[in-house]
Design a protein around this motif. Sequence first.
Motif, PDB file in Angstrom:
ATOM      1  N   LEU A   8      13.457 -13.563  11.122  1.00  0.00           N
ATOM      2  CA  LEU A   8      13.205 -12.125  11.241  1.00  0.00           C
ATOM      3  C   LEU A   8      14.507 -11.358  11.436  1.00  0.00           C
ATOM      4  CD1 LEU A   8       9.977 -12.013  13.435  1.00  0.00           C
ATOM      5  CD2 LEU A   8      10.202 -11.580  10.989  1.00  0.00           C
ATOM      6  N   GLN A   9      15.403 -11.902  12.236  1.00  0.00           N
ATOM      7  CA  GLN A   9      16.691 -11.238  12.451  1.00  0.00           C
ATOM      8  C   GLN A   9      17.494 -11.186  11.164  1.00  0.00           C
ATOM      9  OE1 GLN A   9      17.808  -9.650  15.203  1.00  0.00           O
ATOM     10  NE2 GLN A   9      19.443  -8.988  13.826  1.00  0.00           N
ATOM     11  N   TRP A  10      17.452 -12.285  10.394  1.00  0.00           N
ATOM     12  CA  TRP A  10      18.177 -12.310   9.124  1.00  0.00           C
ATOM     13  C   TRP A  10      17.608 -11.281   8.156  1.00  0.00           C
ATOM     14  CZ3 TRP A  10      17.621 -12.882   3.928  1.00  0.00           C
ATOM     15  CH2 TRP A  10      18.778 -13.192   3.207  1.00  0.00           C
ATOM     16  N   GLN A  11      16.272 -11.175   8.130  1.00  0.00           N
ATOM     17  CA  GLN A  11      15.639 -10.189   7.248  1.00  0.00           C
ATOM     18  C   GLN A  11      16.015  -8.777   7.669  1.00  0.00           C
ATOM     19  OE1 GLN A  11      11.457 -11.063   7.272  1.00  0.00           O
ATOM     20  NE2 GLN A  11      11.658 -12.612   5.694  1.00  0.00           N
ATOM     21  N   ALA A  12      16.117  -8.543   8.988  1.00  0.00           N
ATOM     22  CA  ALA A  12      16.511  -7.216   9.466  1.00  0.00           C
ATOM     23  C   ALA A  12      17.950  -6.907   9.055  1.00  0.00           C
ATOM     24  CB  ALA A  12      16.357  -7.146  10.983  1.00  0.00           C
ATOM     25  N   ASP A  13      18.795  -7.937   8.998  1.00  0.00           N
ATOM     26  CA  ASP A  13      20.194  -7.734   8.621  1.00  0.00           C
ATOM     27  C   ASP A  13      20.363  -7.581   7.117  1.00  0.00           C
ATOM     28  OD1 ASP A  13      20.869  -7.891  11.260  1.00  0.00           O
ATOM     29  OD2 ASP A  13      21.447 -10.006  11.187  1.00  0.00           O
ATOM     30  N   HIS A  14      19.425  -8.138   6.335  1.00  0.00           N
ATOM     31  CA  HIS A  14      19.542  -8.101   4.867  1.00  0.00           C
ATOM     32  C   HIS A  14      18.239  -7.599   4.250  1.00  0.00           C
ATOM     33  CE1 HIS A  14      22.190 -11.301   6.439  1.00  0.00           C
ATOM     34  NE2 HIS A  14      23.050 -10.875   5.542  1.00  0.00           N
ATOM     35  N   PRO A  15      17.892  -6.326   4.468  1.00  0.00           N
ATOM     36  CA  PRO A  15      16.589  -5.828   3.967  1.00  0.00           C
ATOM     37  C   PRO A  15      16.487  -5.864   2.446  1.00  0.00           C
ATOM     38  CG  PRO A  15      17.940  -4.013   4.764  1.00  0.00           C
ATOM     39  CD  PRO A  15      18.649  -5.292   5.161  1.00  0.00           C
ATOM     40  N   ASN A  16      17.585  -5.594   1.739  1.00  0.00           N
ATOM     41  CA  ASN A  16      17.523  -5.560   0.275  1.00  0.00           C
ATOM     42  C   ASN A  16      17.222  -6.937  -0.293  1.00  0.00           C
ATOM     43  OD1 ASN A  16      18.090  -2.832   0.208  1.00  0.00           O
ATOM     44  ND2 ASN A  16      20.295  -3.152   0.116  1.00  0.00           N
ATOM     45  N   ILE A  17      17.840  -7.969   0.260  1.00  0.00           N
ATOM     46  CA  ILE A  17      17.584  -9.327  -0.222  1.00  0.00           C
ATOM     47  C   ILE A  17      16.143  -9.715   0.076  1.00  0.00           C
ATOM     48  CG2 ILE A  17      18.270 -11.750   0.030  1.00  0.00           C
ATOM     49  CD1 ILE A  17      21.071 -10.793   0.700  1.00  0.00           C
ATOM     50  N   THR A  18      15.650  -9.299   1.254  1.00  0.00           N
ATOM     51  CA  THR A  18      14.266  -9.607   1.614  1.00  0.00           C
ATOM     52  C   THR A  18      13.302  -8.974   0.620  1.00  0.00           C
ATOM     53  OG1 THR A  18      14.870  -9.727   3.940  1.00  0.00           O
ATOM     54  CG2 THR A  18      12.546  -9.412   3.449  1.00  0.00           C
ATOM     55  N   TRP A  19      13.522  -7.701   0.276  1.00  0.00           N
ATOM     56  CA  TRP A  19      12.658  -7.031  -0.703  1.00  0.00           C
ATOM     57  C   TRP A  19      12.739  -7.716  -2.059  1.00  0.00           C
ATOM     58  CZ3 TRP A  19       8.720  -4.111   0.113  1.00  0.00           C
ATOM     59  CH2 TRP A  19       8.666  -3.303   1.250  1.00  0.00           C
ATOM     60  N   LEU A  20      13.939  -8.134  -2.436  1.00  0.00           N
ATOM     61  CA  LEU A  20      14.108  -8.787  -3.734  1.00  0.00           C
ATOM     62  C   LEU A  20      13.345 -10.107  -3.781  1.00  0.00           C
ATOM     63  CD1 LEU A  20      15.643  -8.632  -6.449  1.00  0.00           C
ATOM     64  CD2 LEU A  20      17.434  -9.998  -5.377  1.00  0.00           C
ATOM     65  N   VAL A  21      13.449 -10.896  -2.705  1.00  0.00           N
ATOM     66  CA  VAL A  21      12.756 -12.186  -2.667  1.00  0.00           C
ATOM     67  C   VAL A  21      11.248 -11.984  -2.730  1.00  0.00           C
ATOM     68  CG1 VAL A  21      12.277 -14.188  -1.214  1.00  0.00           C
ATOM     69  CG2 VAL A  21      14.636 -13.375  -1.492  1.00  0.00           C
ATOM     70  N   TRP A  22      10.722 -11.051  -1.924  1.00  0.00           N
ATOM     71  CA  TRP A  22       9.279 -10.817  -1.937  1.00  0.00           C
ATOM     72  C   TRP A  22       8.817 -10.269  -3.292  1.00  0.00           C
ATOM     73  CZ3 TRP A  22       5.896 -13.102   0.777  1.00  0.00           C
ATOM     74  CH2 TRP A  22       6.171 -13.496   2.085  1.00  0.00           C
ATOM     75  N   GLY A  23       9.651  -9.451  -3.922  1.00  0.00           N
ATOM     76  CA  GLY A  23       9.311  -8.941  -5.255  1.00  0.00           C
ATOM     77  C   GLY A  23       9.187 -10.060  -6.266  1.00  0.00           C
TER      78      GLY A  23
END
Length: 42
Positions: A8-23
Amino acid sequence: MKLHQRILQWQADHPNITWLVWGIIWLIVLILLFRPTPTGAG
């Protein structure tokens, strides 16, 4: 559950990568759901 907190902390630090992965995940899921099957019931 320390690993989960780290994720969760990593996702908070890298929101764009998180959105890309979920997309990408949702794109694959939708393609698998809606692709025409060779043995389509029709």
